[in-house]
Design a protein around this motif. Structure first.
Motif, mmCIF file in Angstrom:
data_model
loop_
_atom_site.group_PDB
_atom_site.id
_atom_site.type_symbol
_atom_site.label_atom_id
_atom_site.label_comp_id
_atom_site.label_asym_id
_atom_site.label_seq_id
_atom_site.Cartn_x
_atom_site.Cartn_y
_atom_site.Cartn_z
ATOM 1 N N GLU A 170 20.341 -6.469 23.409
ATOM 2 C CA GLU A 170 19.670 -5.332 23.349
ATOM 3 C C GLU A 170 19.197 -4.852 21.897
ATOM 4 N N TRP A 223 16.875 -7.548 20.107
ATOM 5 C CA TRP A 223 15.550 -7.679 20.415
ATOM 6 C C TRP A 223 14.705 -6.351 20.223
ATOM 7 N N ASN A 224 15.451 -5.068 20.113
ATOM 8 C CA ASN A 224 14.954 -3.865 19.611
ATOM 9 C C ASN A 224 14.485 -4.018 18.178
ATOM 10 N N VAL A 272 11.013 -8.144 27.328
ATOM 11 C CA VAL A 272 11.768 -6.991 26.362
ATOM 12 C C VAL A 272 10.635 -5.703 26.702
ATOM 13 N N ARG A 304 14.745 -1.936 27.226
ATOM 14 C CA ARG A 304 15.325 -2.666 28.343
ATOM 15 C C ARG A 304 14.785 -3.980 28.842
ATOM 16 N N PHE A 305 15.477 -4.838 29.493
ATOM 17 C CA PHE A 305 15.116 -6.005 29.684
ATOM 18 C C PHE A 305 14.509 -6.135 31.138
#
Length: 326
Positions: free
Chosen positions: A174, A177-178, A291, A299-300
């Motif tokens: 997380e 990817w953020n 994403v 969040r995924f």
């Protein structure tokens, strides 16, 4: 090839590509050394030298930081990319964290040589949060190229560093990817853009190169039904001898990578992006990968069409975590 990194007021804004032509006070690999240790990881040896000067942290804690970075890179590539490398850590009188990091190939009798300038007041928390040591080690895992291709050298290190640290267990998916959702737009082409080979701005060099790598990773996985990814291509390049101490044409490296994945993704993407600005539709890509922006984080969406690709990119490889010898 030499890659240079420096901290400034902007994230990564101090990065620059330079050539090891002239140095005040002699080249860094000839600077004085106060003490030395070694790291053995797989079949590789990393000589870690400390220059004169004091650090608030004991050397053992700094060594653990170097070991963790080497382990992240070895885990991603299946082995540490070069057999014989050297790190020189030079304390600075002021400051915290890594103030400058630079990596050269084939100097001083080593395949890879990294110089790190570390602020005297560096804390354990600074080292735990650091990405630059891993970034510099990744530079050892790609051949030296002509200056016009610096975007792929820096783009790879920018894209891979957080992924390698997730695969090693030091970061959560997380988090990275953020960060990618926040930072990838810095690589978007502007009106004057003439393609990656011809536009040498900071944004296009680091984040334009990272966009290329992200798009290549996803596209390879799409075309191979998620059986192969950019990681397979890059491991093949290293296994073919494509490391920082070797000078290759870029197309040779990309072709070796494509052969390993059974695709033409790398060469085709390069041909499409080298001379022409080709914006990446990041919003659509995040949606496909699942994403989703959620406040200050992400969040995924595990039901997204390519959620499995997102998961595969950061999954610890089947070859497992590679640890330095005690």
């Amino acid at each position: 090839m030499v890659s240079s990194c420096a901290i400034s007021l902007l994230v990564l804004a101090g990065f620059a590509i330079v050539r090891a032509a002239q140095f005040r006070g002699g080249p860094p690999w000839q600077h004085p050394v106060a003490s030395s240790q070694s790291i053995h990881i797989g079949g590789a040896v990393i000589q870690v030298d400390f220059g004169p000067g004091a650090l608030d942290l004991p050397h053992d804690q700094v060594m653990e930081w170097v070991r963790n970075s080497a382990s992240s890179v070895a885990t991603y590539y299946g082995r540490f990319p070069v057999e014989k490398s050297r790190v020189l850590i030079e304390p600075a009188m002021e400051g915290r964290g890594v103030l400058r990091g630079t990596t050269w190939g084939d100097v001083g009798g080593f395949q890879g040589f990294t110089r790190i300038v570390l602020g005297r007041q560096t804390t354990q928390e600074d080292l735990e949060d650091d990405w630059e040591m891993t970034h510099e080690f990744i530079h050892m895992a790609f051949p030296s190229l002509d200056d016009e291709h610096s975007w792929i050298e820096e783009g790879l290190a920018t894209y891979l560093e957080p992924i390698a640290r997730v695969q090693r267990g030091f970061l959560r998916p997380e988090k990275i990817w953020n960060d990618m959702m926040r930072d990838m737009p810095k690589g978007d082409p502007e009106n004057s853009d003439r393609g990656l080979d011809n536009t040498h701005t900071w944004g296009r060099t680091y984040w334009g190169g990272a966009q290329f790598c992200l798009l290549a990773d996803v596209t390879i996985r799409q075309q191979t039904e998620n059986r192969k990814g950019l990681q397979d291509a890059l491991r093949a390049i290293v296994n073919a001898g494509g490391t920082i101490d070797q000078e290759w044409p870029l197309r040779k490296a990309l072709s070796v990578g494509d052969s390993a994945t059974g695709t033409h993704v790398l060469v085709q993407l390069y041909d499409g992006m080298r001379d022409t600005p080709k914006p990446v539709d990041l919003a659509a890509l995040w949606k496909q990968l699942g994403v989703v922006r959620d406040g200050n984080g992400v969040r995924f969406d595990d039901h997204a069409p390519q959620a499995a690709i997102r998961e595969a990119i950061t999954r610890t490889p089947a070859s497992g975590v590679i640890l330095p010898k005690p």
